[in-house]
Design a protein around this motif. Structure first.
Motif, PDB file in Angstrom:
ATOM      1  N   GLY A  66     100.496  81.848  74.050  1.00  0.00           N
ATOM      2  CA  GLY A  66      99.412  81.918  75.017  1.00  0.00           C
ATOM      3  C   GLY A  66      98.672  83.238  75.018  1.00  0.00           C
ATOM      4  N   ASN A  67      98.872  84.056  73.998  1.00  0.00           N
ATOM      5  CA  ASN A  67      98.189  85.348  73.898  1.00  0.00           C
ATOM      6  C   ASN A  67      96.986  85.230  72.976  1.00  0.00           C
ATOM      7  OD1 ASN A  67     100.228  86.706  75.435  1.00  0.00           O
ATOM      8  ND2 ASN A  67     101.509  86.638  73.617  1.00  0.00           N
ATOM      9  N   PRO A  68      95.851  85.817  73.361  1.00  0.00           N
ATOM     10  CA  PRO A  68      94.697  85.777  72.461  1.00  0.00           C
ATOM     11  C   PRO A  68      94.931  86.686  71.258  1.00  0.00           C
ATOM     12  CG  PRO A  68      94.189  87.054  74.433  1.00  0.00           C
ATOM     13  CD  PRO A  68      95.546  86.466  74.630  1.00  0.00           C
ATOM     14  N   THR A  69      94.625  86.167  70.066  1.00  0.00           N
ATOM     15  CA  THR A  69      94.815  86.967  68.859  1.00  0.00           C
ATOM     16  C   THR A  69      93.493  87.427  68.267  1.00  0.00           C
ATOM     17  OG1 THR A  69      94.902  84.957  67.525  1.00  0.00           O
ATOM     18  CG2 THR A  69      97.002  85.858  68.280  1.00  0.00           C
ATOM     19  N   ASP A  70      92.416  86.672  68.508  1.00  0.00           N
ATOM     20  CA  ASP A  70      91.109  87.046  67.970  1.00  0.00           C
ATOM     21  C   ASP A  70      90.036  86.508  68.902  1.00  0.00           C
ATOM     22  OD1 ASP A  70      89.306  88.162  66.126  1.00  0.00           O
ATOM     23  OD2 ASP A  70      89.058  86.232  65.124  1.00  0.00           O
ATOM     24  N   VAL A  71      89.043  87.327  69.184  1.00  0.00           N
ATOM     25  CA  VAL A  71      87.927  86.936  70.048  1.00  0.00           C
ATOM     26  C   VAL A  71      86.640  87.263  69.309  1.00  0.00           C
ATOM     27  CG1 VAL A  71      86.806  87.287  72.281  1.00  0.00           C
ATOM     28  CG2 VAL A  71      89.287  87.454  72.112  1.00  0.00           C
ATOM     29  N   THR A  72      85.778  86.238  69.114  1.00  0.00           N
ATOM     30  CA  THR A  72      84.500  86.455  68.439  1.00  0.00           C
ATOM     31  C   THR A  72      83.397  85.765  69.221  1.00  0.00           C
ATOM     32  OG1 THR A  72      84.906  84.518  67.049  1.00  0.00           O
ATOM     33  CG2 THR A  72      85.459  86.646  66.119  1.00  0.00           C
ATOM     34  N   VAL A  73      82.236  86.401  69.265  1.00  0.00           N
ATOM     35  CA  VAL A  73      81.075  85.825  69.935  1.00  0.00           C
ATOM     36  C   VAL A  73      80.505  84.745  69.021  1.00  0.00           C
ATOM     37  CG1 VAL A  73      78.766  86.306  70.826  1.00  0.00           C
ATOM     38  CG2 VAL A  73      80.595  87.983  71.137  1.00  0.00           C
ATOM     39  N   VAL A  74      80.309  83.542  69.583  1.00  0.00           N
ATOM     40  CA  VAL A  74      79.795  82.442  68.767  1.00  0.00           C
ATOM     41  C   VAL A  74      78.390  82.009  69.198  1.00  0.00           C
ATOM     42  CG1 VAL A  74      82.019  81.532  68.055  1.00  0.00           C
ATOM     43  CG2 VAL A  74      81.020  80.737  70.183  1.00  0.00           C
ATOM     44  N   GLU A  75      78.005  82.284  70.465  1.00  0.00           N
ATOM     45  CA  GLU A  75      76.684  81.849  70.914  1.00  0.00           C
ATOM     46  C   GLU A  75      76.216  82.734  72.067  1.00  0.00           C
ATOM     47  OE1 GLU A  75      74.601  77.840  72.758  1.00  0.00           O
ATOM     48  OE2 GLU A  75      76.665  77.745  72.060  1.00  0.00           O
ATOM     49  N   ARG A  76      74.896  82.981  72.085  1.00  0.00           N
ATOM     50  CA  ARG A  76      74.268  83.747  73.171  1.00  0.00           C
ATOM     51  C   ARG A  76      73.029  82.986  73.625  1.00  0.00           C
ATOM     52  NH1 ARG A  76      74.960  87.162  68.974  1.00  0.00           N
ATOM     53  NH2 ARG A  76      76.487  88.799  69.204  1.00  0.00           N
ATOM     54  N   SER A  77      72.752  83.083  74.894  1.00  0.00           N
ATOM     55  CA  SER A  77      71.477  82.558  75.372  1.00  0.00           C
ATOM     56  C   SER A  77      70.869  83.619  76.277  1.00  0.00           C
ATOM     57  CB  SER A  77      71.671  81.240  76.132  1.00  0.00           C
ATOM     58  OG  SER A  77      72.359  81.460  77.340  1.00  0.00           O
TER      59      SER A  77
END
Length: 190
Positions: A136-147
């Motif tokens: 349950g730990n985040p290993t990678d966070v990437t931005v995929v969309e912006r508005s």
């Protein structure tokens, strides 16, 4: 040659040319203990295998009781092997195989609106893809969309906050596995 005298000044002198003899080594008690445990395990395995073999032999042959006054014992009678009727094994009931994607836990702190973006009136939403391990730990966070307006401050606020979150891990066939989820966050000044 005379017997050495301990009061002689050269009594404890070591001859440098004398061969060095190593003292005898004592075997480790732990090694002997491991050998003993291995022998016991081997004996138990052999005994269990022998008992199983004897059980098959005993069920295959039966002996008739000796009659009183009979001088020679009767020969052993070999019983015909009959197939043993086995009880049908109870099949486990089908369990609903639980499969789901990871999801953020309710106690996670929402990303804070960056003060500089708030003063500048920057608004918009940012969606990040979060890779979550089986714990349950985040290993990678990437931005995929912006508005809305593109703002690095908003992107950074979301990614920094989500990296601190805890997630309910993904499930596949009832077991926790690694997975990914997209988390949208909206920033609006009020």
């Amino acid at each position: 040659m005379s017997t050495p005298n301990p009061n002689d000044p050269g009594y404890n002198r070591v001859d440098p040319d004398a061969p060095v003899v190593a003292p005898p080594r004592n075997s480790s008690a732990l090694l002997w203990l491991l050998v003993l445990v291995a022998l016991i395990a081997l004996g138990l395995w052999w005994y269990g295998k022998r008992q199983a073999t004897e059980a098959v032999d005993t069920s295959a042959t039966t002996q008739q009781p000796a009659l009183v006054g009979e001088t020679t014992p009767p020969p052993a009678v070999v019983a015909e092997k009959k197939p043993v009727a086995k009880k049908p094994e109870a099949k486990p009931k089908p369990v609903a195989k639980l499969t789901r994607d990871p999801s953020p836990l309710a106690g996670n702190q929402a990303p804070k609106y960056p003060p500089q973006a708030l003063r500048s009136g920057v608004e918009g939403s940012v969606s990040v893809r979060v890779e979550v391990d089986a714990a349950g730990n985040p290993t990678d966070v990437t931005v995929v969309e912006r508005s809305g307006e593109r703002s690095r401050d908003l992107d950074r606020a979301v990614t920094d906050a989500v990296r601190k979150w805890r997630f309910e891990p993904a499930m596949k066939d009832g077991k926790a596995v690694a997975g990914a989820v997209v988390v949208p966050v909206e920033f609006k000044s009020q």
